[in-house]
Enzyme design. Structure first.
Site, PDB file in Angstrom:
ATOM      1  CD  GLU A 186      31.620 -38.788 -14.428  1.00  0.00           C
ATOM      2  OE1 GLU A 186      30.553 -38.777 -14.806  1.00  0.00           O
ATOM      3  OE2 GLU A 186      31.492 -39.222 -12.930  1.00  0.00           O
ATOM      4  CG  HIS A 241      33.870 -37.868  -8.664  1.00  0.00           C
ATOM      5  ND1 HIS A 241      32.754 -38.053  -9.625  1.00  0.00           N
ATOM      6  CD2 HIS A 241      34.126 -39.175  -8.456  1.00  0.00           C
ATOM      7  CE1 HIS A 241      32.448 -39.076  -9.897  1.00  0.00           C
ATOM      8  NE2 HIS A 241      33.481 -39.890  -9.050  1.00  0.00           N
ATOM      9  CG  ASN A 242      30.687 -35.087 -11.177  1.00  0.00           C
ATOM     10  OD1 ASN A 242      30.880 -35.873 -10.280  1.00  0.00           O
ATOM     11  ND2 ASN A 242      29.479 -34.656 -11.318  1.00  0.00           N
ATOM     12  CB  SER A 256      30.010 -40.567  -7.424  1.00  0.00           C
ATOM     13  OG  SER A 256      30.456 -40.745  -8.675  1.00  0.00           O
ATOM     14  CE  LYS A 272      28.879 -36.822  -7.511  1.00  0.00           C
ATOM     15  NZ  LYS A 272      28.560 -36.538  -8.725  1.00  0.00           N
TER      16      LYS A 272
END
Length: 485
Positions: A197, A193-194, A135, A190
Site C-alpha cells: 500500500e 499488504h500495508n 484491511s 497484513k
C-alpha cells in the site's frame, strides 16, 4: 441497557472507529454480538448507533465480567485495540473470566512475533488465539473488509461462518477471507499488504507530480485523467479516491483542498516493519523502501524549505529542461509507467511473503492472498485478479515479472516507463518509486550484473573469496601483491 434474552454469538472489545464499525457489520449480518470498551461512553455510542442503523442485535457492557459471560461457549472475542501493551492488558482483563476452549482474536495491526508469543501464553491457559489482519479502513470494517486470520485453525473454524458473511464479497471470487496459515502469518501478511500500500500510494503521488509539475495539468485535468485510468487496467480503490480528491474545492478558502494540504506524510509503522523484514530475509524490496524514504524526506519540511532557497539562488532551476510536453502523450506514458512500476512493487511484496512462509513453514498460498485482497482492502484492484491467475498457472512462480502475461505487459510499457523516468530526471522531479521499480526490473532481467567487481573488491580488502564462472570452488587472490608487482 437492553440485555439479550439468550447468550450472544460473539464478543468484541475495543470500540474505536474500526471496532465500532466491525461490531455493527457483524450485528447487521444477523449475528448477535456483545461489545465492551474500557471507556463506557464508547459502549453507549455503539449501542445508540446499532439502534439508529436498524435495531441491530448489539448489546453493550460496561464491565469485562458481564461482557464475557454474555457470550455463548466456546466464547469468541475479537479485540480491536492499539497494538502493543494495550493488547496484553486487554488479554489479561478478559482471560480472568474466559474458560478452556474459548478464543481470542486480535484484529489490530500487530507485529507477528507478538502474536506468536501471545498464542503460546494463552494456550497454556487452554485458550485459542488468532491474529487477524483487517484491511479496508472504517468503510471496509462497516460494509465488508478483507480479513487475514492466522493462528489456531480450530478457532478459525468456530467463526468461519461469521467471517464469510462479514468480509467483502467479490461476485466472481467469493468472500475476501481465507485461513491464512499458522502462527503470526495473518499479521505478517497484513503487514506486507500495508507495505505494498505504501508503494502504491508513492507511485500514484509520483504520477501526480510528473503530470502537475512537468505536464502542467490542472486539478480538473488530473481528476479527468485519473477517472479515465480507473476504467482500465489501473481500476482500483486508490486510483478512485485520488480522482475524488482532485475534485474537492477548499471549504475554508479559494481553490482546491489538495493544494492546501501540508506535504508531510504520517505513518504508523507497518511500512517500516515491511522494509526491515525484507532486509532480514535478504529480499529486494526497493519500491517499498523508496516509498518509506519518501515519507521520511517529506517529514523534513523545514529543511526542504531552506534547501529550496539555497538552490534557487544557485540558478539550478534555469538549467533544468523546459521543453514543452504534449499532455495527451504524457498522460498515456505516465499511466503505463505507473502500471509497470506497480507490477514490480507487488512482485517484491509477494516474494517477501513467500520467503517468510518458507522460513517459518507456514505454507502460504500466494494466489489465495491475491484473491482476498480483491475486495474490502485498501489495495483492492482489478490487477489482483491477474496476480491470482499468475499463481494459479504456476504456484512456484519465481517472480511475477516472469509470468508470461506480466512479462509481455512490462515489455509493452517499458519505453513509456523509461521516457517518464528520464523526463522527470531532466526536470528535476524525483520519482524514486518508479525509478526503483525500473532498476529492479533492469537488474532482474540481466543475465550478468556488475556484482563480479563488488565481489573482487571484497576479496581484495577482506579475503572474502569469490567463485568463478568457469570452474567449481571458491578462490582467493593476493590482488594487492599482484597490483604492486
Amino acid at each position: 441497557m437492553a440485555q439479550p434474552t439468550n447468550l450472544t454469538r460473539i464478543g468484541l472489545a475495543g470500540l474505536a472507529v474500526m471496532g465500532q464499525n466491525l461490531a455493527l457489520n457483524i450485528a447487521e449480518k444477523g449475528f448477535p454480538i456483545s461489545v465492551y470498551n474500557r471507556t463506557a461512553s464508547k459502549v453507549d455510542d455503539t449501542v445508540k448507533r446499532a439502534k439508529q442503523e436498524g435495531n441491530l442485535p448489539l448489546y453493550g457492557y460496561h464491565d469485562p465480567e458481564s461482557f464475557v459471560k454474555s457470550i455463548k461457549k466456546p466464547r469468541v472475542i475479537i479485540m480491536l485495540v492499539k497494538a502493543g501493551a494495550p493488547v496484553d492488558q486487554t488479554i489479561k482483563t478478559l482471560s480472568a473470566y474466559l474458560e478452556k476452549g474459548d478464543c481470542i482474536i486480535d484484529g489490530g495491526n500487530e507485529w507477528y512475533e507478538n502474536t506468536e508469543r501471545r498464542a503460546k501464553a494463552t494456550s497454556e491457559l487452554g485458550l485459542h488465539y488468532v491474529g487477524m489482519g483487517v484491511s479496508g479502513g472504517e468503510e471496509g470494517a462497516r460494509h465488508g473488509p478483507s480479513l487475514m486470520p492466522g493462528g489456531s485453525f480450530e478457532a478459525y473454524k468456530y467463526i468461519e461462518d461469521i467471517l464469510l458473511k462479514v468480509a467483502a464479497q467479490v461476485p466472481d471470487s467469493g468472500p475476501c477471507v481465507t485461513y491464512v496459515g499458522k502462527g503470526g502469518s495473518g499479521n505478517f501478511v497484513k503487514m506486507v499488504h500495508n507495505g505494498i500500500e505504501y508503494g502504491d500510494m508513492q507511485l500514484i503521488a509520483e504520477a501526480y507530480d510528473v503530470l502537475r509539475s512537468v505536464g502542467k495539468l490542472s486539478n480538473e485535468e488530473l481528476k479527468s485523467a485519473f477517472s479515465e485510468w480507473n476504467k482500465g487496467e489501473l481500476l482500483s480503490f486508490l486510483i478512485e479516491i485520488t480522482a475524488d480528491i482532485f475534485g474537492i474545492k477548499d471549504d475554508k478558502g479559494q481553490g482546491y483542498l489538495v493544494d492546501k494540504v501540508l506535504d508531510k506524510t504520517g505513518m504508523k509503522g507497518t511500512g517500516k516493519w515491511t522494509v526491515q523484514q525484507a532486509a532480514e530475509l535478504s529480499v529486494a524490496a526497493p519500491t517499498i523502501e523508496a516509498s518509506l524514504d519518501a515519507r521520511f524526506l517529506s517529514g523534513l519540511k523545514k529543511e526542504r524549505v531552506e534547501a529550496a532557497k539555497v538552490f534557487k539562488s544557485s540558478g539550478l532551476d534555469e538549467i533544468l529542461s523546459e521543453q514543452p510536453v504534449g499532455k495527451k502523450k504524457l498522460i498515456d506514458d505516465v499511466r503505463k509507467a505507473l502500471y509497470a512500476s506497480k507490477i514490480c512493487s507487488y512482485a517484491q511484496g509477494m516474494n517477501l511473503i513467500r520467503a517468510k512462509s518458507i522460513e517459518k513453514g507456514w505454507d502460504l498460498k500466494l494466489g489465495e492472498l491475491a484473491r482476498i485482497w480483491k475486495g474490502g482492502c485498501i489495495i483492492r484492484a482489478i490487477f489482483l485478479d491477474r496476480i491470482k491467475q499468475a499463481y494459479d498457472r504456476n504456484p512456484n512462480l519465481a517472480n511475477l515479472l516472469v509470468d508470461p502475461e506480466f512479462a509481455k505487459e512490462v515489455v509493452d510499457r517499458q519505453s513509456a516507463w523509461r521516457r517518464v523516468v528520464c523526463l522527470a530526471i531532466s526536470y528535476g522531479i524525483s520519482t524514486p518509486g518508479m525509478a526503483a521499480s525500473l532498476a529492479y526490473f533492469d537488474t532482474y532481467r540481466r543475465e550478468r550484473v556488475p556484482a563480479n567487481l563488488v565481489q573482487a573488491q571484497r576479496d581484495y580488502f577482506g579475503a572474502h573469496t569469490y567463485e568463478r564462472i568457469d570452474m567449481e570452488g571458491s578462490f582467493h587472490t593476493e590482488w594487492f601483491k599482484l597490483a604492486n608487482q
